[in-house]
Design a protein around this motif. Structure first.
Motif, PDB file in Angstrom:
ATOM      1  N   UNK A 178       1.074  -1.081  -0.066  1.00  8.64           N
ATOM      2  CA  UNK A 178      -0.058  -0.082   0.032  1.00  8.64           C
ATOM      3  C   UNK A 178       1.046   1.250   0.033  1.00  8.64           C
ATOM      4  N   UNK A 234       4.762  -2.061   8.637  1.00 15.07           N
ATOM      5  CA  UNK A 234       4.862  -1.385   7.304  1.00 15.07           C
ATOM      6  C   UNK A 234       3.906  -2.368   6.331  1.00 15.07           C
ATOM      7  N   UNK A 235       2.845  -1.705   5.647  1.00 16.90           N
ATOM      8  CA  UNK A 235       1.912  -2.490   4.804  1.00 16.90           C
ATOM      9  C   UNK A 235       2.609  -2.913   3.440  1.00 16.90           C
ATOM     10  N   UNK A 236       3.324  -4.087   3.744  1.00 17.29           N
ATOM     11  CA  UNK A 236       3.897  -4.893   2.395  1.00 17.29           C
ATOM     12  C   UNK A 236       3.654  -6.062   2.886  1.00 17.29           C
ATOM     13  N   UNK A 256      -5.772  -5.361  -0.379  1.00 14.98           N
ATOM     14  CA  UNK A 256      -4.429  -5.715  -0.641  1.00 14.98           C
ATOM     15  C   UNK A 256      -4.157  -7.006  -0.560  1.00 14.98           C
ATOM     16  N   UNK A 258      -2.911   3.602  10.740  1.00 19.59           N
ATOM     17  CA  UNK A 258      -3.681   2.402  11.542  1.00 19.59           C
ATOM     18  C   UNK A 258      -4.699   3.182  12.601  1.00 19.59           C
ATOM     19  N   UNK A 295      -6.212  -3.763   6.070  1.00 23.51           N
ATOM     20  CA  UNK A 295      -4.646  -4.234   6.009  1.00 23.51           C
ATOM     21  C   UNK A 295      -4.699  -5.437   6.818  1.00 23.51           C
ATOM     22  N   UNK A 351       0.815  -8.259   7.999  1.00 25.55           N
ATOM     23  CA  UNK A 351       1.903  -7.508   7.049  1.00 25.55           C
ATOM     24  C   UNK A 351       3.013  -8.588   7.016  1.00 25.55           C
ATOM     25  N   UNK A 352       3.818  -8.495   5.935  1.00 20.40           N
ATOM     26  CA  UNK A 352       4.799  -9.641   5.826  1.00 20.40           C
ATOM     27  C   UNK A 352       5.978  -9.280   4.762  1.00 20.40           C
ATOM     28  N   UNK A 353       6.090  -8.006   4.962  1.00 16.91           N
ATOM     29  CA  UNK A 353       7.434  -7.100   4.434  1.00 16.91           C
ATOM     30  C   UNK A 353       8.843  -7.634   4.939  1.00 16.91           C
TER      31      UNK A 353
END
Lengths: 136, 77
Positions: A50, A117-119, B6, B55, B71, B74-76
């Motif tokens: 995002x 972080x929205x990844x 997403x 958020x 959301x 997350x998993x960056x």
């Protein structure tokens, strides 16, 4: 330097961003695409993000690393889209006056990026794919 | 209201955004109730809600023009 990019990360450029004569310690973390996950062979990854919120969260991380952890120069770059094995998915570079702050801030930045972080990462295997659930 | 999606949630609904019938202003918790009613594909989905790129908490208010997104974990990195 805070960025999301859809082309290969230029590590030399990331390091150049944290260059400075007042910083004696530089720590660089690179996250690369691994060829296995949970005992299975990974073929490639896809990253979704995002973008505006990810940038905003990454900027907030930089501010906190500066104000609370003594980081003086910060570069935070994450890649999106399809990544092949061995590709660099994320680069975190921190420069500080001395190494303890540089190590600590770099570690905190990558750990917190992964939590906040929205990844999102999708792992592809020979027989399918799944969106990765966060790991501690 | 428009809601951005997403990763796994976008795949689950086959779209990057959805249109929700909901009166505004509304709290985040009420958004969840509307989503559960109108989007059965989201049943069991775990997600946080963001408002204008930050958020949100469950009792935060959503108003006209807010950019709202779901959301998933997350998993960056």
């Amino acid at each position: 330097m805070i960025a999301l990019v859809d082309t290969p990360i230029d590590v030399a450029a990331v390091l150049a961003e944290v260059e400075g004569e007042q910083q004696g310690g530089v720590v660089l973390f690179l996250g690369r695409v691994r060829d296995h996950s949970q005992g299975k062979r990974v073929t490639h990854l896809d990253y979704d993000a995002y973008l505006p919120m990810a940038l905003s969260e990454m900027q907030a991380l930089e501010v906190e690393a500066r104000e609370r952890l003594g980081a003086e120069r910060v570069a935070l770059v994450h890649r999106t889209g399809r990544l092949e094995l061995g590709a660099i998915a994320v680069a975190v570079a921190v420069a500080a006056a001395h190494r303890p702050a540089a190590f600590e801030a770099c570690r905190w930045l990558i750990d917190t990026l992964k939590q906040r972080v929205p990844i999102w990462k999708k792992e592809w295997f020979d027989d399918g794919a799944h969106w990765v659930s966060p790991t501690p | 209201m428009h809601v951005l999606l997403f990763a796994g949630l976008a795949e689950r609904l086959g779209a990057r955004e959805l249109e929700l019938r909901a009166p505004l202003p509304a709290r985040v918790s009420e958004l969840r109730e509307h989503l559960a009613e109108q989007q059965p594909e989201l049943a069991g989905a775990v997600y946080r809600v963001s408002v204008n790129h930050a958020y949100a908490q469950e009792d935060d208010a959503l108003t006209e023009g807010d950019e709202i997104a779901l959301i998933p974990p997350v998993s960056g990195g």
